[in-house]
Write a protein that holds these residues in place. Structure first.
Motif, mmCIF file in Angstrom:
data_model
loop_
_atom_site.group_PDB
_atom_site.id
_atom_site.type_symbol
_atom_site.label_atom_id
_atom_site.label_comp_id
_atom_site.label_asym_id
_atom_site.label_seq_id
_atom_site.Cartn_x
_atom_site.Cartn_y
_atom_site.Cartn_z
ATOM 1 N N MET A 244 -2.201 13.323 5.084
ATOM 2 C CA MET A 244 -2.342 12.019 4.433
ATOM 3 C C MET A 244 -1.451 11.953 3.198
ATOM 4 N N SER A 245 -0.720 10.860 3.048
ATOM 5 C CA SER A 245 0.157 10.664 1.898
ATOM 6 C C SER A 245 -0.465 9.659 0.936
ATOM 7 N N LYS A 246 0.058 9.656 -0.289
ATOM 8 C CA LYS A 246 -0.412 8.724 -1.304
ATOM 9 C C LYS A 246 0.735 7.823 -1.742
ATOM 10 N N LEU A 247 0.508 6.514 -1.625
ATOM 11 C CA LEU A 247 1.446 5.519 -2.134
ATOM 12 C C LEU A 247 0.926 5.009 -3.470
ATOM 13 N N LEU A 248 1.742 5.129 -4.499
ATOM 14 C CA LEU A 248 1.376 4.644 -5.831
ATOM 15 C C LEU A 248 2.124 3.352 -6.117
ATOM 16 N N HIS A 249 1.362 2.271 -6.331
ATOM 17 C CA HIS A 249 1.948 0.993 -6.709
ATOM 18 C C HIS A 249 1.853 0.839 -8.218
ATOM 19 N N ILE A 250 2.983 0.787 -8.880
ATOM 20 C CA ILE A 250 3.046 0.573 -10.325
ATOM 21 C C ILE A 250 3.298 -0.913 -10.554
ATOM 22 N N GLU A 251 2.286 -1.580 -11.119
ATOM 23 C CA GLU A 251 2.298 -3.039 -11.271
ATOM 24 C C GLU A 251 2.546 -3.392 -12.734
ATOM 25 N N TYR B 287 2.292 -1.645 4.904
ATOM 26 C CA TYR B 287 2.210 -0.182 4.828
ATOM 27 C C TYR B 287 0.876 0.317 5.377
ATOM 28 N N LYS B 288 -0.224 -0.351 4.989
ATOM 29 C CA LYS B 288 -1.540 0.058 5.473
ATOM 30 C C LYS B 288 -1.653 -0.087 6.985
ATOM 31 N N ALA B 289 -1.036 -1.128 7.523
ATOM 32 C CA ALA B 289 -1.066 -1.311 8.972
ATOM 33 C C ALA B 289 -0.344 -0.178 9.687
ATOM 34 N N ASP C 173 -3.448 6.667 5.004
ATOM 35 C CA ASP C 173 -2.869 7.003 3.703
ATOM 36 C C ASP C 173 -3.663 6.360 2.564
ATOM 37 N N GLU C 174 -3.574 6.985 1.396
ATOM 38 C CA GLU C 174 -4.198 6.448 0.185
ATOM 39 C C GLU C 174 -3.211 5.527 -0.518
ATOM 40 N N VAL C 175 -3.704 4.391 -1.012
ATOM 41 C CA VAL C 175 -2.889 3.474 -1.809
ATOM 42 C C VAL C 175 -3.577 3.251 -3.144
ATOM 43 N N GLU C 176 -2.885 3.585 -4.226
ATOM 44 C CA GLU C 176 -3.427 3.400 -5.578
ATOM 45 C C GLU C 176 -2.556 2.406 -6.334
ATOM 46 N N THR C 177 -3.187 1.459 -7.021
ATOM 47 C CA THR C 177 -2.452 0.535 -7.885
ATOM 48 C C THR C 177 -2.677 0.911 -9.336
ATOM 49 N N TRP C 178 -1.594 1.085 -10.062
ATOM 50 C CA TRP C 178 -1.623 1.423 -11.489
ATOM 51 C C TRP C 178 -1.180 0.183 -12.244
ATOM 52 N N ARG D 7 -0.124 12.079 -13.269
ATOM 53 C CA ARG D 7 -0.623 10.952 -12.467
ATOM 54 C C ARG D 7 0.524 10.316 -11.695
ATOM 55 N N PHE D 8 1.636 10.098 -12.363
ATOM 56 C CA PHE D 8 2.807 9.544 -11.697
ATOM 57 C C PHE D 8 3.299 10.464 -10.585
ATOM 58 N N ASN D 9 3.407 11.722 -10.866
ATOM 59 C CA ASN D 9 4.007 12.681 -9.942
ATOM 60 C C ASN D 9 3.083 13.054 -8.791
ATOM 61 N N SER D 10 1.798 12.660 -8.887
ATOM 62 C CA SER D 10 0.844 13.005 -7.825
ATOM 63 C C SER D 10 1.098 12.230 -6.543
ATOM 64 N N ALA D 11 1.894 11.178 -6.612
ATOM 65 C CA ALA D 11 2.154 10.355 -5.435
ATOM 66 C C ALA D 11 3.226 10.974 -4.551
ATOM 67 N N ASP D 12 3.166 10.613 -3.282
ATOM 68 C CA ASP D 12 4.193 11.016 -2.319
ATOM 69 C C ASP D 12 5.228 9.920 -2.121
ATOM 70 N N LYS D 13 4.800 8.671 -2.375
ATOM 71 C CA LYS D 13 5.666 7.509 -2.205
ATOM 72 C C LYS D 13 5.332 6.508 -3.312
ATOM 73 N N TYR D 14 6.298 5.647 -3.623
ATOM 74 C CA TYR D 14 6.121 4.730 -4.755
ATOM 75 C C TYR D 14 6.512 3.305 -4.389
ATOM 76 N N LEU D 15 5.794 2.384 -5.007
ATOM 77 C CA LEU D 15 6.131 0.973 -4.975
ATOM 78 C C LEU D 15 6.043 0.464 -6.413
#
Length: 208
Positions: A1-8, A29-31, A36-41, A85-93
């Motif tokens: 499982m990967s983590k996508l971090l959305h920086i808003e 992406y979720k579809a 995968d985990e998606v986190e919004t910051w 926290r930033f670096n914990s993601a595998d992918k970024y938006l």
């Protein structure tokens, strides 16, 4: 499982064109990646540490190969925590509007906190600067009131240009762009630009 971090970085929320494009990306992406985990910051919802005297002293001790004092170590640990926290993601938006031809100050604050020696980059006299955030893709959703693709206007773009330079500096090589422009125009032109950006967001997210 990967983590996508959305920086808003827009405070406009439901009125934000960059967030709208980002939400379209996340749905796609979720579809494609349902496990995968998606986190919004949300950079407007949580304070970041100030980059002030003790932190600067700590930074330069690292650059000069020196040990921290206790106060400097405590200040530096707050910086490290944000970077982790930033670096914990595998992918970024990253979603951002253009403000005064550049980027929102909240996003610049985050950049100034995480772009540090030993964390986001390294330096040696022999090889110079080397980015340390490597092997990870990033998609960036930009919104701007005008159109900045022409020879006459591209020199005023300190938003996309800056973000691409910064991402390359800290190690990103796989960078995808979603651009909503112009957002200050006739309603039909805005809707056309928004729809094109949403389509592009879906396309990129399917294989991200």
């Amino acid at each position: 499982m990967s983590k996508l971090l959305h920086i808003e970085s827009s405070p406009r929320k439901e009125r934000s064109h960059s967030i709208s494009a980002a939400k379209e990306f996340i749905e796609g992406y979720k579809a494609a990646n349902p496990n995968d985990e998606v986190e919004t910051w949300d950079l407007w919802a949580e304070p970041l540490p100030e980059f002030d005297g003790k932190v600067l002293d700590a930074k330069y001790r690292i650059l000069h190969g020196q040990d921290h004092t206790d106060d400097e170590a405590e200040a530096w640990n707050r910086i490290v925590s944000v970077f982790e926290r930033f670096n914990s993601a595998d992918k970024y938006l990253i979603s951002l509007p253009m403000w005064n031809f550049g980027i929102p100050y909240k996003l610049k604050h985050l950049i100034d906190v995480i772009t540090q020696p030993g964390l986001a980059f390294s330096f040696s006299p022999e090889s110079g600067y080397t980015g340390l955030v490597t092997g990870k893709p990033v998609a960036v959703a930009y919104a701007r009131g005008g159109a900045y693709g022409s020879d006459e206007t591209k020199g005023m773009d300190f938003q996309k240009t800056y973000i691409e330079i910064l991402l390359g500096f800290i190690g990103f090589t796989d960078v995808k762009s979603i651009v909503v422009e112009p957002t200050l125009a006739a309603p039909e032109q805005i809707e056309s630009a928004s729809a094109a950006a949403r389509d592009e967001a879906r396309r990129i997210s399917a294989a991200f």
